[in-house]
Write an enzyme that holds these catalytic residues in place. Structure first.
Site, PDB file in Angstrom:
ATOM      1  N   LYS A  11       0.857  -1.209   0.000  1.00  0.00           N
ATOM      2  CA  LYS A  11       0.000   0.000   0.000  1.00  0.00           C
ATOM      3  C   LYS A  11       0.882   1.244   0.000  1.00  0.00           C
ATOM      4  O   LYS A  11       2.055   1.188   0.399  1.00  0.00           O
ATOM      5  CB  LYS A  11      -0.934   0.038   1.206  1.00  0.00           C
ATOM      6  CG  LYS A  11      -0.261   0.003   2.606  1.00  0.00           C
ATOM      7  CD  LYS A  11       0.214   1.314   3.155  1.00  0.00           C
ATOM      8  CE  LYS A  11       0.873   1.178   4.530  1.00  0.00           C
ATOM      9  NZ  LYS A  11       1.596   2.357   4.995  1.00  0.00           N
ATOM     10  N   ASP A 136      -3.434  -1.799  10.539  1.00  0.00           N
ATOM     11  CA  ASP A 136      -3.473  -1.691   9.074  1.00  0.00           C
ATOM     12  C   ASP A 136      -4.090  -2.917   8.395  1.00  0.00           C
ATOM     13  O   ASP A 136      -4.340  -2.903   7.193  1.00  0.00           O
ATOM     14  CB  ASP A 136      -2.046  -1.545   8.504  1.00  0.00           C
ATOM     15  CG  ASP A 136      -1.538  -0.120   8.613  1.00  0.00           C
ATOM     16  OD1 ASP A 136      -2.354   0.772   8.917  1.00  0.00           O
ATOM     17  OD2 ASP A 136      -0.335   0.090   8.388  1.00  0.00           O
TER      18      ASP A 136
HETATM   19  P1  ATP Z   1       4.029  -0.784   9.441  1.00  0.00           P
HETATM   20  O1  ATP Z   1       2.712  -1.475   9.288  1.00  0.00           O
HETATM   21  O2  ATP Z   1       4.651  -0.958  10.795  1.00  0.00           O
HETATM   22  O3  ATP Z   1       4.060   0.611   8.911  1.00  0.00           O
HETATM   23  P2  ATP Z   1       5.851  -1.465   7.347  1.00  0.00           P
HETATM   24  O4  ATP Z   1       5.035  -1.493   6.159  1.00  0.00           O
HETATM   25  O5  ATP Z   1       6.763  -0.290   7.495  1.00  0.00           O
HETATM   26  O6  ATP Z   1       4.967  -1.668   8.597  1.00  0.00           O
HETATM   27  P3  ATP Z   1       6.495  -4.303   7.385  1.00  0.00           P
HETATM   28  O7  ATP Z   1       7.190  -4.774   6.168  1.00  0.00           O
HETATM   29  O8  ATP Z   1       5.089  -4.704   7.583  1.00  0.00           O
HETATM   30  O9  ATP Z   1       6.733  -2.754   7.468  1.00  0.00           O
HETATM   31  O10 ATP Z   1       7.379  -4.772   8.644  1.00  0.00           O
HETATM   32  C1  ATP Z   1       7.282  -4.191   9.910  1.00  0.00           C
HETATM   33  C2  ATP Z   1       7.923  -5.127  10.939  1.00  0.00           C
HETATM   34  O11 ATP Z   1       7.123  -6.301  11.080  1.00  0.00           O
HETATM   35  C3  ATP Z   1       9.318  -5.602  10.577  1.00  0.00           C
HETATM   36  O12 ATP Z   1      10.162  -5.343  11.660  1.00  0.00           O
HETATM   37  C4  ATP Z   1       9.187  -7.089  10.323  1.00  0.00           C
HETATM   38  O13 ATP Z   1      10.283  -7.823  10.801  1.00  0.00           O
HETATM   39  C5  ATP Z   1       7.926  -7.477  11.090  1.00  0.00           C
HETATM   40  N1  ATP Z   1       7.104  -8.532  10.415  1.00  0.00           N
HETATM   41  C6  ATP Z   1       6.358  -9.429  11.027  1.00  0.00           C
HETATM   42  N2  ATP Z   1       5.728 -10.196  10.124  1.00  0.00           N
HETATM   43  C7  ATP Z   1       6.058  -9.772   8.903  1.00  0.00           C
HETATM   44  C8  ATP Z   1       5.711 -10.169   7.588  1.00  0.00           C
HETATM   45  N3  ATP Z   1       4.876 -11.176   7.335  1.00  0.00           N
HETATM   46  N4  ATP Z   1       6.244  -9.465   6.568  1.00  0.00           N
HETATM   47  C9  ATP Z   1       7.064  -8.417   6.815  1.00  0.00           C
HETATM   48  N5  ATP Z   1       7.442  -8.034   8.033  1.00  0.00           N
HETATM   49  C10 ATP Z   1       6.940  -8.689   9.095  1.00  0.00           C
END
Ligand code: ATP
Length: 286
Positions: A11, A136
């Site tokens: 997203k 989210d």
């Molecule tokens: P946020 O929703 O916190 O803004 P983001 O989009 O910046 O997230 P994500 O890639 O969702 O980032 O990862 C956030 C954290 O969640 C990371 O530290 C990661 O290690 C952890 N995590 C747990 N499960 C997953 C997953 N299935 N895929 C990616 N990251 C994950």
């Protein structure tokens, strides 16, 4: 063994305003959020004795802290289903980059399990499970461009976004959302609680006046490279450029795919100096 492969999109936040902090520490936001055509693939192998998760990205946990694992386990507990699922995630979406990859994976697991077990959970019930996994996650079940309010879970359909060509630039470092909110100076954000989402219709020129993200001040303060990327996208003809979520990914919006393609070629040559991942994508409109 029955398996199901589910595309799990990223997203971007085209608008993100922090309107306050609740007594429980969560921040209330108003955000305009759209899925984009950049996908992980989540493969579910059903009817296992226990739940497990494997991910192609070495930085993503493969234990109970994985959001996909948490989604599966909450689904089984809520519905009293004594079963397990083997989850395998092929990671394309950069991790901890403001693109919602983990939340999207969790939503994919919920959709896949609900389908496999014959839809035991109504849409509303599945949304409730999703919210327990993370603020989210409901958005990724929603299936529309949305204006999200509250902690991001109060969703309203936004039908007026035009199809846009998006150049996404992701510097190869992670930013942790909790750190960004901890360092946000709420006094500096203009807490306009009555903010109304203006209709964009097909008038693309309005998008550039509209893009906004309160969290940029925090993340750019620590990582000025994000500002460099924004400026590079604008120099290359983007109508507008913005950091997504808590960053560090930045997207530029282009009038058409041709201009976006030109820009991405230039960015790729710049990347020889700076280590950025680049993607040419479109909004995922229903
Ligand atoms: P946020 O929703 O916190 O803004 P983001 O989009 O910046 O997230 P994500 O890639 O969702 O980032 O990862 C956030 C954290 O969640 C990371 O530290 C990661 O290690 C952890 N995590 C747990 N499960 C997953 C997953 N299935 N895929 C990616 N990251 C994950």
């Amino acid at each position: 063994m029955k398996t199901l492969a589910i595309p799990s999109p990223a997203k971007i936040n085209l608008f993100l305003k922090v309107v306050g902090r609740r007594p429980d520490g969560y921040h209330e936001i108003i955000t305009l959020i759209s899925r984009i055509r950049l996908f992980d693939t989540v493969v579910l192998a059903f009817d296992q004795p226990s739940t497990s998760v494997k991910c192609s990205h070495p930085g993503v946990p493969e234990d109970r802290s994985n959001l996909a694992y948490r989604a599966a386990s909450l689904f089984f507990d809520t519905l009293s289903i004594h079963d397990g699922v083997a989850i395998s995630i092929d990671k394309v979406i950069p991790v901890a980059s403001g693109l919602g990859g983990g939340s999207s994976n969790a939503a994919a697991v919920l959709m896949g399990l609900n389908r496999h077990y014959g839809l035991p959970s109504s849409d509303g019930e599945l949304m409730e499970i999703a919210l327990k996994v993370g603020a989210d996650v409901p958005f990724f079940l929603f299936g529309h461009v949305a204006v999200a309010r509250g902690i991001g879970n109060d969703l309203e359909v936004c039908e007026d976004l035009p199809p846009l060509s998006v150049v996404l630039v992701c510097p190869r470092f992670e930013v942790h959302t909790a750190w960004v909110y901890e360092n946000l100076n709420l006094g500096l954000t203009n807490s306009d609680k009555n903010f109304k989402m203006r209709s964009l219709k097909q008038d693309f020129s309005r998008v550039k006046h509209f893009l906004f993200n309160d969290l940029e001040q925090v993340t750019i303060g620590k990582f000025p490279e994000i500002k460099t990327i924004k400026n590079a996208l604008l120099d290359l003809g983007a109508e507008a450029a913005l950091m997504s979520g808590s960053g560090p990914s930045v997207f530029g919006l282009f009038k058409d795919a041709q201009q976006a393609t030109k820009a991405i070629h230039s960015i790729i040559s710049l990347r020889r100096r700076a280590r950025w991942d680049t993607f040419l994508v479109e909004l995922l409109l229903p």
